[in-house]
Write a protein that holds these residues in place. Structure first.
Motif, PDB file in Angstrom:
ATOM      1  N   VAL A  97       0.869  -1.173   0.000  1.00  0.00           N
ATOM      2  CA  VAL A  97       0.000   0.000   0.000  1.00  0.00           C
ATOM      3  C   VAL A  97       0.908   1.225   0.000  1.00  0.00           C
ATOM      4  N   ILE A  98       0.598   2.186  -0.852  1.00  0.00           N
ATOM      5  CA  ILE A  98       1.333   3.455  -0.781  1.00  0.00           C
ATOM      6  C   ILE A  98       0.367   4.528  -0.293  1.00  0.00           C
ATOM      7  N   PHE A  99       0.681   5.093   0.861  1.00  0.00           N
ATOM      8  CA  PHE A  99      -0.139   6.172   1.414  1.00  0.00           C
ATOM      9  C   PHE A  99       0.366   7.519   0.908  1.00  0.00           C
ATOM     10  N   GLY A 100      -0.520   8.471   0.859  1.00  0.00           N
ATOM     11  CA  GLY A 100      -0.112   9.837   0.531  1.00  0.00           C
ATOM     12  C   GLY A 100       0.335  10.016  -0.902  1.00  0.00           C
ATOM     13  N   VAL A 101      -0.373   9.369  -1.839  1.00  0.00           N
ATOM     14  CA  VAL A 101      -0.041   9.560  -3.251  1.00  0.00           C
ATOM     15  C   VAL A 101      -0.741  10.837  -3.727  1.00  0.00           C
ATOM     16  N   ARG A 102       0.023  11.747  -4.290  1.00  0.00           N
ATOM     17  CA  ARG A 102      -0.587  12.970  -4.826  1.00  0.00           C
ATOM     18  C   ARG A 102      -1.407  12.615  -6.063  1.00  0.00           C
ATOM     19  N   PRO A 103      -2.560  13.260  -6.268  1.00  0.00           N
ATOM     20  CA  PRO A 103      -3.396  12.924  -7.415  1.00  0.00           C
ATOM     21  C   PRO A 103      -2.634  12.954  -8.749  1.00  0.00           C
ATOM     22  N   CYS A 104      -1.697  13.906  -8.900  1.00  0.00           N
ATOM     23  CA  CYS A 104      -0.950  13.947 -10.171  1.00  0.00           C
ATOM     24  C   CYS A 104      -0.084  12.703 -10.311  1.00  0.00           C
ATOM     25  N   ASP A 105       0.562  12.287  -9.220  1.00  0.00           N
ATOM     26  CA  ASP A 105       1.419  11.104  -9.280  1.00  0.00           C
ATOM     27  C   ASP A 105       0.600   9.844  -9.554  1.00  0.00           C
ATOM     28  N   GLY A 106      -0.645   9.822  -9.066  1.00  0.00           N
ATOM     29  CA  GLY A 106      -1.527   8.697  -9.365  1.00  0.00           C
ATOM     30  C   GLY A 106      -1.830   8.672 -10.851  1.00  0.00           C
ATOM     31  N   LYS A 107      -2.117   9.836 -11.394  1.00  0.00           N
ATOM     32  CA  LYS A 107      -2.389   9.923 -12.825  1.00  0.00           C
ATOM     33  C   LYS A 107      -1.166   9.498 -13.650  1.00  0.00           C
ATOM     34  N   ALA A 108       0.034   9.827 -13.132  1.00  0.00           N
ATOM     35  CA  ALA A 108       1.262   9.459 -13.857  1.00  0.00           C
ATOM     36  C   ALA A 108       1.311   7.958 -14.097  1.00  0.00           C
ATOM     37  N   LEU A 163      -3.091   2.100  -4.125  1.00  0.00           N
ATOM     38  CA  LEU A 163      -2.655   3.493  -4.027  1.00  0.00           C
ATOM     39  C   LEU A 163      -3.681   4.330  -3.268  1.00  0.00           C
ATOM     40  N   VAL A 164      -3.245   4.860  -2.137  1.00  0.00           N
ATOM     41  CA  VAL A 164      -4.127   5.704  -1.339  1.00  0.00           C
ATOM     42  C   VAL A 164      -3.717   7.164  -1.549  1.00  0.00           C
ATOM     43  N   ILE A 182      -7.922   4.708  -3.661  1.00  0.00           N
ATOM     44  CA  ILE A 182      -8.664   5.484  -2.660  1.00  0.00           C
ATOM     45  C   ILE A 182      -8.181   6.926  -2.753  1.00  0.00           C
ATOM     46  N   LEU A 183      -9.083   7.893  -2.577  1.00  0.00           N
ATOM     47  CA  LEU A 183      -8.655   9.282  -2.428  1.00  0.00           C
ATOM     48  C   LEU A 183      -9.112   9.759  -1.058  1.00  0.00           C
ATOM     49  N   MET A 184      -8.158  10.218  -0.258  1.00  0.00           N
ATOM     50  CA  MET A 184      -8.517  10.778   1.037  1.00  0.00           C
ATOM     51  C   MET A 184      -8.461  12.301   0.933  1.00  0.00           C
ATOM     52  N   THR A 185      -9.363  12.949   1.661  1.00  0.00           N
ATOM     53  CA  THR A 185      -9.340  14.410   1.686  1.00  0.00           C
ATOM     54  C   THR A 185      -9.351  14.851   3.138  1.00  0.00           C
ATOM     55  N   ASP A 186      -8.428  15.738   3.464  1.00  0.00           N
ATOM     56  CA  ASP A 186      -8.286  16.234   4.832  1.00  0.00           C
ATOM     57  C   ASP A 186      -9.409  17.224   5.132  1.00  0.00           C
ATOM     58  N   LEU A 187     -10.299  16.861   6.089  1.00  0.00           N
ATOM     59  CA  LEU A 187     -11.393  17.769   6.454  1.00  0.00           C
ATOM     60  C   LEU A 187     -11.133  18.424   7.810  1.00  0.00           C
ATOM     61  N   GLU A 203     -12.671   8.151  -0.244  1.00  0.00           N
ATOM     62  CA  GLU A 203     -13.491   7.637  -1.347  1.00  0.00           C
ATOM     63  C   GLU A 203     -12.736   6.486  -1.989  1.00  0.00           C
ATOM     64  N   SER A 204     -13.384   5.341  -2.073  1.00  0.00           N
ATOM     65  CA  SER A 204     -12.730   4.204  -2.726  1.00  0.00           C
ATOM     66  C   SER A 204     -13.353   4.002  -4.103  1.00  0.00           C
TER      67      SER A 204
END
Ligand code: SF4
Ligand code: SF4
Ligand code: SF4
Ligand code: SF4
Lengths: 343, 346
Positions: free
Chosen positions: B89-100, B126-127, B156-161, B168-169
């Motif tokens: 599991v990779i935590f803290g993947v930036r959305p751009c890096d996920g898209k890469a 990828l989280v 999964i995309l986590m958003t800091d609230l 969101e999975s």
């Protein structure tokens, strides 16, 4: 304090008089605090030139490109290139002259004195500003730097954010120049090897652990080599190119070409790379610190060169880049040398 | 699946995932990088952009492809070495890096599916983390079809609230991860959903840098192959490997035999990262080099990303992370180069 207008005036004059082909200097950048290299041909463009504590570059590295370009031209323009240097960079020019990589007439040197300050260490500044972004940095009146952030201007004593090499600098004003801008101030450094001694004082096992961890981080992007004005070899041991190879070279001969190190970024190969580079810089490195600045993984490469600089000083009383006429360290021999293996 | 997780419960979740190898951004001196997490308590998602993207895990800089040896009878033995399949599991993947990764997927997943890449890719979850504020001052994802809360490539995309994460999975792998610690996750309230939308909308406004009219660039570049533009733009380039090695989308590799014994012969065939800025990149064995100088190498980098890749895969080969800008030793700025190219000669 160095007067930027004076620099621009000198630069504009030598361009107008046709004394130089172009001037290698610095201009401000679109994406960060550090300026970027500028190659100025027209006198009106000297307005772009900047000089501030973020001018960390050693621009002498671009003399390598100039030499290569010239070698390719049928009728090269023999006029010199204007180049802006700090004290440390001027020592690089001396080494290049000593090694006959360039001739004195190839360069017109616009030397700038760092007087009582020098250039900044971006990381030290970032820590000082605690998350605030520096938008601009200028020399202040009293050996301080004036930093502009979104909240306005603040003054920071230069000593607090100067890069380590400036704190240990042996040549804070140019040692060779055609024009000097700024004063040849007096300045004493108590110990040019102070930061190195932190590493030297570690017991061997800890020192090994320190270096292994650091060298293991290396991704072999070779930015440290590529930014170094002394790493001017056309064919570097780390690249698998060979100018001896032509379309007629037989396969057997190619196969016999020595591979000095593997491309794999593993400890053994990384160490080979860094040792080779350090040894090749003995008596040549002038401590501009650029290799360390550009490393994306913050590997303290400067210490390797600093260590060999210290050995050269202590064992042979040799210092690089102060005298273009002195014989080079590794190609000279003294009769009184206690070792006789070389006789 | 959509859930919320209290921030302080994050380490507990990580602890539940003991059957996985877990990577997270970790601070090393003055920078952040993905490393295996040794202690769940140290997980920290309040990080700046990592020097290297998760590319370094899925497509590592060095990979052994097979071992070879000759026995006494001179018989050649070859043994394929595939990466081990332990899930990660990779935590803290930036959305751009996920898209890469969706871009490198295309490269390693055409007619020939690269088994080494896919073994790792398929066994990794990828989280991602929404960039509430851009992690670098040179972020420009919006200009290359990305967004600070893009889900592309992520499980999964986590958003800091604030005091909790909205998770969101989007995939089965993602659901499995959320289900592995059911008790820690709650269903989102209407307010959580509203907060999420607000943060996502605001995150876009905070991106400072952009390329204007990116869509005009590929066609323009097509006519610029022989232009003197590249000579001028590359004047200060020192031809190092930073921009390409750090780029999450660069995928060029080299293969070499690393021989450990010559009699009997023993060794490994190894794949390592390569890049178009090095003097020996695609150099022919005759000594001919199709990209002999830095102008042609910068041109290769720009054209590959904004022309060839677009022609082949209908995507820019750049996700706007800004790494090549921030880390270039001489401040070469891909946004500036592209905008100048777009306006060149007009
Ligand atoms: S700049 Fe740093 S990472 Fe790159 S080769 Fe040099 S030491 Fe290694
Ligand atoms: S553009 Fe910058 S990072 Fe890329 S090779 Fe040139 S100097 Fe290195
Ligand atoms: S080209 Fe630069 S900005 Fe684009 S993805 Fe690569 S490193 Fe990031
Ligand atoms: S830009 Fe260069 S290194 Fe990156 S994928 Fe393209 S050719 Fe390879």
């Amino acid at each position: 304090m160095v007067n930027l207008e004076e620099l621009k005036k000198e630069a504009s004059q030598i361009l107008k008089e046709g004394k130089v082909k172009y001037i290698i200097g610095l201009q401000s950048s679109s994406n960060g605090l550090l300026p970027v290299p500028a190659f100025i041909k027209n006198p009106e463009d000297v307005e772009k030139l900047v000089w501030n504590p973020a001018c960390v570059y050693n621009l002498t590295l671009f003399l390598r490109d100039e030499k290569r370009r010239k070698a390719k031209e049928k009728e090269p323009d023999e006029k010199p290139v204007g180049i802006i240097v700090k004290g440390c960079d001027s020592r690089a020019i001396n080494v290049l002259l000593q090694e006959e990589f360039i001739k004195r007439d190839d360069v017109y040197i616009l030397g700038i004195s760092c007087e009582n300050t020098g250039v900044l260490d971006e990381k030290k500044l970032a820590k000082k500003l605690k998350g605030k972004k520096a938008e601009k940095v200028e020399f202040g009146e009293k050996d301080d730097f004036v930093i502009t952030t979104e909240d306005g201007k603040i003054k920071i004593a230069a000593q607090e954010v100067l890069s380590e090499r400036c704190l240990e600098c042996k040549a804070h004003f140019p040692v060779i120049y055609d024009v000097l801008i700024g004063e040849k101030t007096k300045r004493n450094i108590e110990n040019p090897f102070k930061s190195l001694e932190r590493i030297e004082s570690l017991p061997p096992e800890e020192r090994w652990k320190f270096w292994k961890e650091q060298i293991d981080k290396c991704i072999r992007c070779y930015a440290c080599r590529s930014v170094c004005p002394m790493c001017y070899c056309d064919e570097c041991v780390v690249d698998t190119i060979s100018f001896v190879v032509t379309p007629d070279t037989p396969a057997e001969e190619k196969a016999q070409k020595i591979k000095w190190l593997e491309k794999s970024p593993v400890s053994s190969e990384n160490f080979v790379y860094h040792f080779v580079r350090a040894i090749h810089l003995t008596g040549r490195c002038i401590d501009c610190g650029e290799c360390e600045r550009v490393c994306p993984l913050d590997i303290p490469i400067r210490f390797l060169n600093k260590k060999l600089e210290k050995e050269a000083k202590e064992l042979f009383d040799y210092e690089a880049g102060f005298d273009p006429d002195q014989p080079s360290l590794v190609s000279s021999f003294k009769d009184e040398d206690p070792e006789d293996f070389i006789r | 699946m959509e859930k919320v997780l209290l921030k302080k419960a994050l380490p507990q979740w990580v602890k539940k995932l003991e059957s996985y190898t877990i990577y997270s951004p970790q601070e090393e001196g003055d920078f952040w990088n993905y490393e295996v997490i040794k202690n769940a308590e140290i997980i920290d998602l309040d990080y700046l952009n990592t020097v290297l993207s998760p590319k370094k895990i899925i497509f590592p800089q060095r990979e052994v492809l097979f071992e070879f040896s000759t026995s006494n009878e001179d018989e050649l033995k070859v043994k394929e070495i595939l990466p081990e399949e332990r899930p990660a599991v990779i935590f803290g993947v930036r959305p751009c890096d996920g898209k890469a990764l969706t871009l490198t997927d295309k490269v390693f997943g055409g007619d020939f599916k690269d088994p080494y890449y896919w073994k790792r890719r398929n066994s990794t979850t990828l989280v991602g983390l929404t960039c509430n504020t851009p992690p670098s001052s040179n972020c420009f994802c919006l200009s290359v079809d990305g967004s600070p809360h893009s889900k592309e490539g992520l499980d999964i995309l986590m958003t800091d609230l604030g005091d909790k994460y909205y998770a969101e999975s989007f995939t089965k792998k993602g659901d499995e991860l959320l289900n592995s610690a059911k008790a820690l996750f709650k269903s989102p309230t209407a307010k959580d959903k509203k907060d999420l939308e607000k943060i996502k909308a605001e995150s876009k406004k905070k991106i400072k840098r952009q390329i204007k009219a990116t869509e005009k660039i590929p066609a323009k570049l097509k006519d610029m192959f022989a232009s003197p533009f590249w000579d001028d733009e590359s004047l200060s380039c020192i031809r190092c490997g930073i921009c390409t090695y750090l780029c999450p989308t660069c995928h060029c590799f080299d293969m070499n035999d690393e021989v450990t014994s010559s009699s009997p012969i023993k060794g490994e065939r190894v794949r390592t990262w390569d890049n178009c800025q090095f003097p020996d990149f695609t150099m022919h064995s005759s000594g001919h080099n199709p990209r002999p100088d830095k102008a042609s190498r910068l041109r290769q980098r720009i054209l590959h990303k904004f022309q060839y890749f677009v022609e082949l895969y209908k995507n820019y080969q750049c996700i706007g992370c800004g790494r090549c800008i921030s880390k270039c030793p001489v401040g070469i700025d891909i946004i500036e180069v592209l905008e100048k190219a777009r306006d060149y000669g007009s």
